[in-house]
Design a protein around this motif. Sequence first.
Motif, short mmCIF file in Angstrom:
data_model
loop_
_atom_site.label_atom_id
_atom_site.label_comp_id
_atom_site.label_asym_id
_atom_site.label_seq_id
_atom_site.Cartn_x
_atom_site.Cartn_y
_atom_site.Cartn_z
N ASP A 153 13.32 -31.52 -39.42
CA ASP A 153 14.39 -31.92 -40.34
C ASP A 153 14.17 -31.38 -41.75
N ASN A 154 13.33 -30.38 -41.86
CA ASN A 154 13.05 -29.70 -43.14
C ASN A 154 12.68 -30.66 -44.26
N THR A 155 11.77 -31.60 -43.99
CA THR A 155 11.30 -32.51 -45.03
C THR A 155 9.84 -32.23 -45.34
N LYS A 156 9.52 -32.44 -46.59
CA LYS A 156 8.14 -32.26 -47.04
C LYS A 156 7.85 -33.35 -48.08
N LYS A 157 6.74 -34.03 -47.89
CA LYS A 157 6.32 -35.08 -48.82
C LYS A 157 4.93 -34.74 -49.31
N THR A 158 4.71 -34.93 -50.60
CA THR A 158 3.40 -34.69 -51.20
C THR A 158 3.08 -35.83 -52.16
N GLY A 159 1.87 -35.83 -52.65
CA GLY A 159 1.47 -36.79 -53.69
C GLY A 159 1.58 -38.23 -53.24
N ASP A 160 2.04 -39.08 -54.18
CA ASP A 160 2.12 -40.51 -53.94
C ASP A 160 3.02 -40.87 -52.76
N GLU A 161 4.10 -40.12 -52.59
CA GLU A 161 5.02 -40.40 -51.48
C GLU A 161 4.31 -40.20 -50.14
N ALA A 162 3.59 -39.10 -49.99
CA ALA A 162 2.86 -38.84 -48.75
C ALA A 162 1.70 -39.82 -48.57
N LEU A 163 0.99 -40.11 -49.66
CA LEU A 163 -0.11 -41.07 -49.57
C LEU A 163 0.39 -42.45 -49.16
N GLY A 164 1.52 -42.85 -49.72
CA GLY A 164 2.08 -44.16 -49.39
C GLY A 164 2.43 -44.28 -47.92
N GLU A 165 2.80 -43.19 -47.30
CA GLU A 165 3.13 -43.19 -45.88
C GLU A 165 1.89 -43.05 -45.01
N MET A 166 0.94 -42.23 -45.44
CA MET A 166 -0.21 -41.91 -44.59
C MET A 166 -1.35 -42.90 -44.67
N GLN A 167 -1.62 -43.45 -45.82
CA GLN A 167 -2.79 -44.31 -45.96
C GLN A 167 -2.75 -45.53 -45.05
N PRO A 168 -1.61 -46.19 -44.89
CA PRO A 168 -1.60 -47.30 -43.94
C PRO A 168 -1.92 -46.85 -42.50
N ILE A 169 -1.52 -45.63 -42.17
CA ILE A 169 -1.81 -45.09 -40.85
C ILE A 169 -3.31 -44.82 -40.71
N VAL A 170 -3.88 -44.12 -41.67
CA VAL A 170 -5.29 -43.76 -41.62
C VAL A 170 -6.16 -45.02 -41.61
N GLU A 171 -5.74 -46.04 -42.35
CA GLU A 171 -6.52 -47.28 -42.39
C GLU A 171 -6.53 -48.00 -41.04
N LYS A 172 -5.54 -47.75 -40.20
CA LYS A 172 -5.49 -48.37 -38.87
C LYS A 172 -6.40 -47.66 -37.88
N PHE A 173 -6.74 -46.42 -38.15
CA PHE A 173 -7.61 -45.68 -37.24
C PHE A 173 -9.00 -46.30 -37.23
N THR A 174 -9.53 -46.50 -36.04
CA THR A 174 -10.88 -47.06 -35.92
C THR A 174 -11.81 -46.13 -35.17
N PHE A 175 -11.31 -44.98 -34.75
CA PHE A 175 -12.16 -44.06 -33.99
C PHE A 175 -13.20 -43.42 -34.89
N ASP A 176 -14.28 -42.99 -34.25
CA ASP A 176 -15.33 -42.27 -34.96
C ASP A 176 -15.77 -41.09 -34.11
N GLN A 177 -16.86 -40.46 -34.49
CA GLN A 177 -17.34 -39.26 -33.80
C GLN A 177 -17.66 -39.51 -32.33
N ASN A 178 -18.00 -40.73 -32.00
CA ASN A 178 -18.41 -41.06 -30.63
C ASN A 178 -17.27 -41.57 -29.76
N SER A 179 -16.08 -41.70 -30.31
CA SER A 179 -14.94 -42.20 -29.54
C SER A 179 -14.49 -41.16 -28.52
N SER A 180 -13.99 -41.64 -27.41
CA SER A 180 -13.49 -40.72 -26.38
C SER A 180 -12.19 -40.07 -26.85
#
Length: 170
Positions: free
Chosen positions: A104-131
């Motif tokens: 859909d030709n959208t691009k987000k950077t800076g605070d807008e992208a961080l606001g969307e991504m950080q809640p996602i990244v914070e939910k990740f619990t995998f590490d190097q040993n995860s399958s």
Amino acid sequence: MNKKLALYAVPLLALSLAACSTDKDEKKEETKVEEPASDTTNDSSSSDSSSTDSSKDDSSTNEKVTEQPYKKMDLDVEYDKGDYTFEYEKKSDGDIAEIEDERDNTKKTGDEALGEMQPIVEKFTFDQNSSDEEVKKQIMDNIKIDDNYKSIKLEVKFDDGKEKEYKFVK
């Protein structure tokens, strides 16, 4: 008599000066803790938890946010009609992010992208040993990926410098 007075006065003077400087330092620390909490607009929790929540609330203002073990993440989802990418990197002076959706030709950077991504990244619990399956499940559960994807590629650089690549082809 003057000698006795000097013996008591000097230590008392030193203690009172030390107490004054400590009070100023504590007031500065209290001010630092209170400032982020007063800047938050979405925090309606009690004042006891506001200092804990303030680091999360500051995430949308380019602050270092997460305690996750990821230094950098690059996600590429390939579709027939274009790719969806997200890049996230923790830096000492603040996290950076970029999201691009060619469909859909959208691009987000800076605070807008961080606001969307950080809640996602914070939910990740995998590490190097995860399958690989666990990593795929967390990606699918936390990122809006359409079922018609062709492939998913995730490159992760962990805080300890180790890198890992995951690739899922449909």
